[in-house]
Scaffold this motif. Structure first.
Motif, PDB file in Angstrom:
ATOM      1  N   LYS A 140      -2.126  20.212  -6.529  1.00  0.00           N
ATOM      2  CA  LYS A 140      -3.492  19.767  -6.789  1.00  0.00           C
ATOM      3  C   LYS A 140      -4.541  20.522  -5.966  1.00  0.00           C
ATOM      4  O   LYS A 140      -5.702  20.557  -6.315  1.00  0.00           O
ATOM      5  CB  LYS A 140      -3.614  18.269  -6.411  1.00  0.00           C
TER       6      LYS A 140
ATOM      7  N   ARG B 170      -4.989  19.385  -2.996  1.00  0.00           N
ATOM      8  CA  ARG B 170      -5.566  18.185  -2.392  1.00  0.00           C
ATOM      9  C   ARG B 170      -5.412  18.226  -0.888  1.00  0.00           C
ATOM     10  O   ARG B 170      -4.346  18.555  -0.376  1.00  0.00           O
ATOM     11  CB  ARG B 170      -4.833  16.967  -2.944  1.00  0.00           C
TER      12      ARG B 170
ATOM     13  N   SER C 194      -4.426  11.306  -9.622  1.00  0.00           N
ATOM     14  CA  SER C 194      -4.834  11.746 -10.945  1.00  0.00           C
ATOM     15  C   SER C 194      -4.404  13.206 -11.121  1.00  0.00           C
ATOM     16  O   SER C 194      -4.418  13.979 -10.159  1.00  0.00           O
ATOM     17  CB  SER C 194      -6.344  11.599 -11.096  1.00  0.00           C
TER      18      SER C 194
ATOM     19  N   ASN D 248      -5.422  16.076 -11.990  1.00  0.00           N
ATOM     20  CA  ASN D 248      -6.435  17.119 -12.101  1.00  0.00           C
ATOM     21  C   ASN D 248      -6.434  17.935 -10.830  1.00  0.00           C
ATOM     22  O   ASN D 248      -5.991  17.460  -9.786  1.00  0.00           O
ATOM     23  CB  ASN D 248      -7.825  16.487 -12.266  1.00  0.00           C
TER      24      ASN D 248
ATOM     25  N   SER E  58     -11.018  13.746 -13.730  1.00  0.00           N
ATOM     26  CA  SER E  58      -9.671  13.252 -14.018  1.00  0.00           C
ATOM     27  C   SER E  58      -9.334  13.485 -15.490  1.00  0.00           C
ATOM     28  O   SER E  58     -10.200  13.426 -16.351  1.00  0.00           O
ATOM     29  CB  SER E  58      -9.584  11.756 -13.711  1.00  0.00           C
TER      30      SER E  58
ATOM     31  N   HIS F 114     -16.450  14.762  -6.258  1.00  0.00           N
ATOM     32  CA  HIS F 114     -15.437  14.358  -7.216  1.00  0.00           C
ATOM     33  C   HIS F 114     -15.919  14.473  -8.635  1.00  0.00           C
ATOM     34  O   HIS F 114     -17.113  14.523  -8.879  1.00  0.00           O
ATOM     35  CB  HIS F 114     -15.159  12.864  -6.995  1.00  0.00           C
TER      36      HIS F 114
HETATM   37 MG    MG Z   1      -8.280  11.655  -8.342  1.00  0.00          MG
END
Ligand code: MG
Ligand code: TXA
Length: 329
Positions: free
Chosen positions: A58, A60, A145, A147, A153, A232
């Motif tokens: 991700k 992330r 999610s 994405n 998302s 986001h």
């Molecule tokens: Mg998310």
């Protein structure tokens, strides 16, 4: 790696196909799957390698924890240390469904799943494919999610493919997700239960079961729900959120001073009485507009009640400008 797309019947998931997906999870791989909110990028919650893969795939940050998805109430005991009465009441009322609860985590749960926190986010999704996949994997599935970091998302399998083509082995295509916005996140470890992220299950819904519930203010939320501090849900296009009606005059302002200088391609999302439909299609619209190279998206605000609270939360987060229509027209 070549990404395979596997169509599964959302009403009656085919057992052999679920098994195929579950085998990937069991072997430490990642599978994107539908839930009733948005698509998730799932891995075995007990496998640290799988958890690490989720973050790296991700993009992330490691300080933003994952949600553990369960298919059976007894898995609460495996994931959480103390299960307060309130959690059981909520589970009884809203699970399977778009509510994530935060509890003290069980010792054995890896800190990678919880981003170093001693709490864990748990939810039971209301989607047959998701529930069957969790059961067949013999473990709760950790899933954010599906994405890329900061992108909207995914509400369709093709959105997941846009972000993760040849980065993950399998995407389950179970059609468009019904709700279109991520679950309500509720912290049950604070004195008064606190909503960290608004969703389909509203403050009023929760108060009927719990009594007083608070909504986390933006400032404290940065600390309490790490995910909410990042930008986001943003398309590439600049989002302008408008309180009031979008007028021709306002559009002209953004179009540019004269016909020859009109370089902006503007998309419009009007408010509607059907908030459910607006929510369901918002992220899809964002992605479609990006694909069609719109560079400005002007969106009308909705009333902040019911699902409108969650919708406005996502719009505010994606917006680079928030204006009153009156100021501009
Ligand atoms: Mg998310
Ligand atoms: O609807 C959903 O919730 C979807 C589907 C796939 O289930 N999932 C989802 O996950 O939206 P994600 O990772 O994109 O968002 C999870 C949110 C983040 O804002 C994260 O910071 C917060 O939940 N969260 C997770 N664990 C937490 C914890 N222990 N304490 C506070 N916030 C937590």
């Amino acid at each position: 790696m070549i990404t395979k797309i596997l169509k599964i019947n959302p009403q009656k998931p085919e057992t052999n196909k679920i098994k195929q997906a579950a085998n990937i999870i069991k072997n430490g791989g990642l599978v994107a799957f539908p839930t009733e909110t948005v698509y998730g990028l799932g891995g075995n919650v007990f496998n640290e390698k799988s958890l690490k893969k989720i973050y790296t795939t991700k993009g992330r940050p490691y300080d933003n924890p994952l949600i553990a998805h369960i298919a059976n109430l007894k898995d609460l005991n495996v994931l959480a240390k103390q299960i307060p009465e309130s959690a059981l009441k909520l589970a009884n009322q809203f699970w399977p469904g778009p509510l994530t609860i935060i509890l003290k985590k069980a010792q054995k749960i890896s800190k990678i799943a919880t981003a170093g926190l001693n709490t864990i986010a748990i939810r039971m999704p209301n989607n047959k494919i998701a529930l069957e996949l969790i059961r067949a994997s013999n473990a709760p599935i950790a899933a954010p999610s599906a994405n890329k970091f900061t992108k909207p998302s995914p509400t369709l399998a093709k959105h997941v493919l846009e972000d993760f083509k040849n980065k993950i082995p399998l995407i389950i295509d179970g059609g468009q997700t019904q709700i279109g916005l991520e679950s309500t996140v509720l912290d049950l470890t604070s004195k008064i239960p606190t909503i960290l992220r608004p969703g389909k299950i509203t403050k009023e819904d929760l108060e009927k079961v719990l009594g007083k519930v608070e909504i986390c203010s933006h400032k404290t939320n940065k600390i309490k729900s790490p995910g909410t501090k990042y930008k986001h849900y943003s398309p590439k296009a600049k989002v302008i959120l408008v309180y009031g009606k979008i007028t021709r005059k306002l559009i002209n302002k953004y179009l540019g001073p004269s016909t020859s200088l009109r370089v902006n391609k503007i998309a419009i999302i009007k408010s509607s009485n059907n908030i459910e439909l607006l929510a369901k299609n918002l992220f899809k619209k964002f992605r479609n507009f990006d694909n069609k190279k719109f560079n400005i998206i002007i969106v009308e605000s909705v009333e902040e009640k019911g699902l409108g609270v969650a919708l406005m939360n996502r719009l505010k987060k994606s917006a680079s400008e928030i204006i009153n229509a009156e100021d501009r027209s």
